[in-house]
Design a protein around this motif. Structure first.
Motif, PDB file in Angstrom:
ATOM      1  N   GLU A 130       0.863  -1.185   0.000  1.00 41.18           N
ATOM      2  CA  GLU A 130       0.000   0.000   0.000  1.00 41.18           C
ATOM      3  C   GLU A 130       0.900   1.236   0.000  1.00 41.18           C
ATOM      4  N   PHE A 154       3.276  -1.211   4.209  1.00 44.00           N
ATOM      5  CA  PHE A 154       2.727   0.136   4.046  1.00 44.00           C
ATOM      6  C   PHE A 154       3.866   1.148   4.031  1.00 44.00           C
ATOM      7  N   HIS A 158      -8.356  -3.296   2.352  1.00 46.14           N
ATOM      8  CA  HIS A 158      -7.755  -4.602   2.047  1.00 46.14           C
ATOM      9  C   HIS A 158      -8.337  -5.736   2.880  1.00 46.14           C
ATOM     10  N   ILE A 176      -7.029   1.651   5.425  1.00 44.61           N
ATOM     11  CA  ILE A 176      -6.305   0.530   4.801  1.00 44.61           C
ATOM     12  C   ILE A 176      -6.886  -0.807   5.276  1.00 44.61           C
ATOM     13  N   ALA A 224      -2.337   0.156  -5.192  1.00 46.06           N
ATOM     14  CA  ALA A 224      -1.612  -0.861  -4.424  1.00 46.06           C
ATOM     15  C   ALA A 224      -0.950  -1.827  -5.408  1.00 46.06           C
TER      16      ALA A 224
END
Length: 633
Positions: free
Chosen positions: A83, A315, A334, A330, A91
């Motif tokens: 990400e 990340f 996801h 996030i 992504a």
């Protein structure tokens, strides 16, 4: 894998077996991994020198176990889910097959630059997929990686490069972090200018595309050398005790210590602990928010998850950009199932307000984790209620750079929890509490210094090129024990609660008071966001308690607030723990990994501001000046 524990009763039985038959226990686990050649002995050890060897004579390669052996069964499953810093960018998903091919190409590129088994390679990179790829590429060819968090100064980077005589640096042009692009290559150039005679090549990833200065003799673009390499590379057979990586951790002398971990034991321990602590299920999306520059990122972003065929989310950004809802956005985007972060981040997001958690769907979360320092009760309950919605177990994990993996922690959903307690040792881990003379303290409802009396596979082997320092730091304080440097309490259930570094235990009128305990109480006050407590010389009590406190907004009446704070501490711990001095501050001096630098706070509390040491590598060096100016000595 077949080493999964499924119930608390099974944990108790497995733990008993692991202590009674440690060699058989670890041998059975190690057999689940791929070995080119079996080991000659499971364990040889003594803590006096110290000398520890696990699976001696065994030959393996950790990347074969992370990648190759998964290709037939999960080649098309996502290994790394990346990400980016900017939520508007896409992504990236790398399957096990794609990751394998990228690692092989990068390994071949490193070989073409003259890097081979035993060479040290320094990393100074952002949280991008190429970081994980190049780390695995080093391990594939037997090169030793030394990752330096890309926030350290040029001098700190040069010190680390020179300590282990790295042959190459891998970096990016810039890091994208929050709303800034940080000039990473420039810091590498400055470090080399300071003097890094061992560096032959600098491999540079074009990440942001911002212009950089270039040295044609040493510098090579990633895109000029990696993509055109063959997508296969035979893994180098490594002895179990060959060095896998060096990771620098700050030392009390100021000179960083290069903690050394080796291939076989680290592999077995990282794989085993990941599977059991997080109770990872096939198909879970697992996210550890740490930076790979720290041990948490090594063990629980790269190696532990990939050894178990998991999907590991990386990340690039920060928790507060573009706003304080970024983590939760996030998690929703996801459908994250397992979320592992630090108390520092939890407290910062708690202070930002509950509204950032309320407009995100967090129903996918199944397990929450905490790492880096003992979590205070207020943060634990907020994390439980606002993020876990009171249905996700929190694994409050205790471990160190030197331990390679988690040592004391609940097993998610199996171990009965107690807020602020790391609970029980993992199988194979044998903790003990000792008094100042090194005598073991038996029984429960006791407090002492936390040691380990038997090695586990992930234990530190040495400090790079300075074995004497390893001995002095970890094995010389108490005979035949690894000393963690932490104090701990064992309660009536045998649960462990870490009460901070031993030098963070304050002796007030003969009473030993853990700083974490006082901070926990202070943080219960509704206006307090975060606090740090240190001892300072007191003519009557021996040591007094000095509290640095960050508040949520302005305080209308300081004397009233301080009175309330003393009452809060008295209520939670007792009058003995009341701070003698309370200083309201806007921030606390922290390392880049979020650890509070209590050494600096202690010096200021003592009135000694002339020997604070180098503060330039702190996350926020400017706050030291403010605290110094406001100190009431």
């Amino acid at each position: 894998m077949s080493y999964r524990i499924h119930s608390f009763e099974e944990y108790q039985s497995v733990y008993k077996n692991s202590v009674e038959n440690p060699e058989q226990f670890w041998a059975d686990i190690a057999k689940q991994f791929h070995w080119y050649k079996p080991w000659e002995s499971v364990l040889e050890w003594e803590f006096k020198t110290p000398s520890v060897a696990w699976f001696k004579g065994g030959k393996t390669n950790i990347t074969y176990n992370c990648l190759d052996r998964h290709l037939k069964t999960r080649g098309d499953e996502v290994a790394i889910l990346w990400e980016p810093n900017n939520p508007e960018n896409d992504a990236i998903r790398l399957t096990y097959q794609q990751l394998y091919e990228e690692v092989c190409r990068t390994a071949n590129a490193l070989k073409s630059l003259g890097i081979g088994k035993g060479d040290r390679v320094c990393f100074y990179m952002p949280m991008v997929p190429e970081l994980a790829i190049a780390v695995l590429a080093c391990a594939r060819i037997g090169a030793i990686h030394s990752i330096v968090f890309a926030g350290f100064s040029a001098q700190s980077l040069a010190d680390r490069i020179n300590d282990s005589a790295c042959k190459a640096v891998i970096c990016s042009d810039f890091n994208a972090r929050g709303n800034k692009n940080i000039p990473v290559k420039k810091v590498v150039d400055e470090a080399i200018a300071i003097g890094c005679p061992s560096i032959e090549k600098v491999l540079v990833l074009q990440h942001t595309g911002d212009p950089v200065t270039w040295n044609a003799e040493t510098d090579i673009w990633w895109h000029d050398i990696v993509p055109n390499q063959p997508a296969t590379c035979e893994p180098t057979e490594m002895d179990a005790e060959d060095m896998l990586f060096i990771l620098y951790t700050s030392g009390s002398t100021g000179k960083p210590k290069g903690v050394v971990h080796t291939v076989g034991g680290y592999m077995v321990y990282a794989g085993y602990t990941f599977e059991n602590v997080f109770q990872y299920n096939e198909g879970d999306i697992y996210w550890c928010t740490a930076d790979v520059g720290w041990i948490t990122g090594h063990s629980y972003i790269i190696y532990g998850p990939l050894l178990n065929g998991a999907t590991s989310l990386m990340f690039e950004g920060v928790p507060t950009f573009p706003d304080a809802g970024r983590f939760w956005e996030i998690c929703e985007k996801h459908k994250v199932n397992i979320f592992y972060t630090a108390p520092t981040a939890i407290r910062a997001l708690m202070a930002a307000g509950d509204q950032w958690t309320e407009n995100h769907d967090l129903s996918s979360l199944r397990v929450l984790g905490s790492v880096g320092e003992p979590i205070n009760a207020e943060a634990w309950h907020w994390y439980d209620e606002k993020i876990g919605k009171c249905r996700c177990p929190i694994v409050d994990t205790w471990w160190q750079t030197e331990t390679g993996g988690i040592l004391i922690s609940p097993l998610a959903g199996l171990t009965p929890l107690k807020p602020t307690f790391a609970t029980l040792p993992l199988p194979g881990v044998q903790p003990c509490l000792v008094d100042a003379s090194g005598n073991e303290i038996e029984g429960n409802d006791v407090e002492g210094m936390l040691c380990m009396k038997f090695p586990w596979p992930g234990i530190i082997r040495t400090t790079y090129d300075d074995h004497q320092r390893c001995k002095q730091t970890y094995f010389a304080t108490f005979e035949n024990k690894y000393f963690t440097g932490d104090g701990a309490r064992r309660d009536s259930d045998g649960y462990y609660r870490i009460i901070g570094r031993v030098d963070d235990v304050i002796n007030v009128s003969g009473h030993r008071i853990g700083t974490a305990e006082v901070e926990n109480a202070i943080n219960e006050h509704p206006l307090v966001v975060e606090s740090a407590v240190v001892g300072f010389p007191h003519e009557i009590k021996g040591q007094g308690i000095y509290a640095y406190v960050i508040l949520d907004g302005m305080v209308p009446d300081e004397p009233t607030f301080k009175k309330e704070l003393l009452a809060t501490v008295t209520r939670i711990i007792g009058p003995i723990a009341k701070p003698d001095e309370i200083q309201i501050v806007s921030g606390l001096p922290k390392t880049r990994s979020g650890k509070i630098m209590r050494r600096i706070l202690r010096k200021i509390a003592e009135g000694d501001t002339s020997s604070l040491g180098d503060t330039s590598t702190l996350l926020n060096p400017e706050v030291v000046v403010e605290i110094k100016d406001g100190a009431k000595r």
